[in-house]
Design a protein around this motif. Structure first.
Motif, PDB file in Angstrom:
ATOM      1  N   GLU A  43       9.295  11.574   1.410  1.00  0.00           N
ATOM      2  CA  GLU A  43       8.979  10.250   1.954  1.00  0.00           C
ATOM      3  C   GLU A  43       7.641   9.754   1.410  1.00  0.00           C
ATOM      4  O   GLU A  43       7.487   8.566   1.098  1.00  0.00           O
ATOM      5  N   ALA A  44       6.674  10.663   1.286  1.00  0.00           N
ATOM      6  CA  ALA A  44       5.366  10.292   0.734  1.00  0.00           C
ATOM      7  C   ALA A  44       5.502   9.836  -0.718  1.00  0.00           C
ATOM      8  O   ALA A  44       4.875   8.851  -1.126  1.00  0.00           O
ATOM      9  N   ALA A  45       6.335  10.523  -1.476  1.00  0.00           N
ATOM     10  CA  ALA A  45       6.533  10.148  -2.879  1.00  0.00           C
ATOM     11  C   ALA A  45       7.123   8.742  -2.979  1.00  0.00           C
ATOM     12  O   ALA A  45       6.675   7.922  -3.794  1.00  0.00           O
ATOM     13  N   ALA A  46       8.110   8.445  -2.157  1.00  0.00           N
ATOM     14  CA  ALA A  46       8.713   7.108  -2.164  1.00  0.00           C
ATOM     15  C   ALA A  46       7.690   6.051  -1.739  1.00  0.00           C
ATOM     16  O   ALA A  46       7.606   4.973  -2.340  1.00  0.00           O
ATOM     17  N   ARG A  47       6.896   6.348  -0.703  1.00  0.00           N
ATOM     18  CA  ARG A  47       5.872   5.408  -0.248  1.00  0.00           C
ATOM     19  C   ARG A  47       4.844   5.161  -1.349  1.00  0.00           C
ATOM     20  O   ARG A  47       4.428   4.023  -1.611  1.00  0.00           O
ATOM     21  N   GLU A  48       4.412   6.225  -2.016  1.00  0.00           N
ATOM     22  CA  GLU A  48       3.410   6.088  -3.079  1.00  0.00           C
ATOM     23  C   GLU A  48       3.938   5.266  -4.249  1.00  0.00           C
ATOM     24  O   GLU A  48       3.193   4.507  -4.862  1.00  0.00           O
ATOM     25  N   LEU A  49       5.225   5.400  -4.573  1.00  0.00           N
ATOM     26  CA  LEU A  49       5.795   4.555  -5.627  1.00  0.00           C
ATOM     27  C   LEU A  49       5.673   3.082  -5.255  1.00  0.00           C
ATOM     28  O   LEU A  49       5.336   2.243  -6.089  1.00  0.00           O
ATOM     29  N   LEU A  97       7.400  -0.189  -6.681  1.00  0.00           N
ATOM     30  CA  LEU A  97       8.807   0.199  -6.784  1.00  0.00           C
ATOM     31  C   LEU A  97       9.278   0.747  -5.444  1.00  0.00           C
ATOM     32  O   LEU A  97       8.786   1.773  -4.984  1.00  0.00           O
ATOM     33  N   VAL A  98      10.206   0.056  -4.813  1.00  0.00           N
ATOM     34  CA  VAL A  98      10.734   0.474  -3.515  1.00  0.00           C
ATOM     35  C   VAL A  98      12.020   1.257  -3.760  1.00  0.00           C
ATOM     36  O   VAL A  98      12.961   0.748  -4.385  1.00  0.00           O
ATOM     37  N   VAL A  99      12.030   2.522  -3.300  1.00  0.00           N
ATOM     38  CA  VAL A  99      13.204   3.385  -3.466  1.00  0.00           C
ATOM     39  C   VAL A  99      13.491   4.109  -2.160  1.00  0.00           C
ATOM     40  O   VAL A  99      12.592   4.345  -1.349  1.00  0.00           O
ATOM     41  N   ASP A 100      14.736   4.467  -1.981  1.00  0.00           N
ATOM     42  CA  ASP A 100      15.144   5.320  -0.872  1.00  0.00           C
ATOM     43  C   ASP A 100      14.708   6.739  -1.228  1.00  0.00           C
ATOM     44  O   ASP A 100      14.992   7.202  -2.343  1.00  0.00           O
ATOM     45  N   PRO A 101      14.010   7.440  -0.341  1.00  0.00           N
ATOM     46  CA  PRO A 101      13.594   8.811  -0.655  1.00  0.00           C
ATOM     47  C   PRO A 101      14.745   9.705  -1.118  1.00  0.00           C
ATOM     48  O   PRO A 101      14.533  10.618  -1.919  1.00  0.00           O
TER      49      PRO A 101
END
Length: 148
Positions: A39-45, A51-55
């Motif tokens: 989740e942190a990786a997706a938030r940081e992107l 870039l908004v992605v689903d974790p």
């Protein structure tokens, strides 16, 4: 297209104007309390490059890395978890970056594995040129690899 997005680290201390690129690294950052690394990786992107992605889209983890190094005269001990996101078409938008990240005025670049291998630049992880072909070969199916 078999490329990796890297940011160019330029800041050594918030009190000192950024200089030349010291090394190139993948987008990422800290894990908030109660947050998982995926989740942190997706938030940081979203924060660092817009870039908004689903974790769940993140493949891996593929690598783990521990790095201890100085920033603003203090040794920082970071534990890093790397994921892969494939088939990305995206124009980097730095609007969500923190004040410190904006201060660093970091360039970004989409690199091919061949460009990384031929480059005299420094990368984090250092062996990025050797690691990328294994990721480009297809979906990661093994356990995470410890990298330096």
């Amino acid at each position: 297209s078999g490329r990796v997005l890297l940011l160019g680290a330029r800041l050594t201390d918030p009190a000192v104007p950024p200089g030349d690129v010291l090394f190139w690294y993948t987008p990422g950052g800290g894990v908030d309390p109660g947050e998982g690394v995926r989740e942190a990786a997706a938030r940081e992107l979203a924060e660092e490059i817009g870039l908004v992605v689903d974790p769940a889209q993140l493949e891996g983890p593929v690598w783990f890395r521990r790095h201890v190094g100085p920033f603003a005269g203090v040794d920082i001990d970071s534990r890093e978890t790397f994921f892969v996101l494939r088939d990305v078409v995206h124009e980097v938008d730095p609007a969500g970056r923190t004040e410190l990240e904006l201060l660093g005025d970091e360039p970004h670049r989409w690199w091919t594995a061949e460009e990384v291998a031929r480059s005299a630049e420094t990368f984090a992880p250092r062996e990025l040129a050797d690691l990328l072909p294994g990721l480009l070969a297809g979906p990661w199916t093994g356990p995470p690899r410890f990298v330096g």
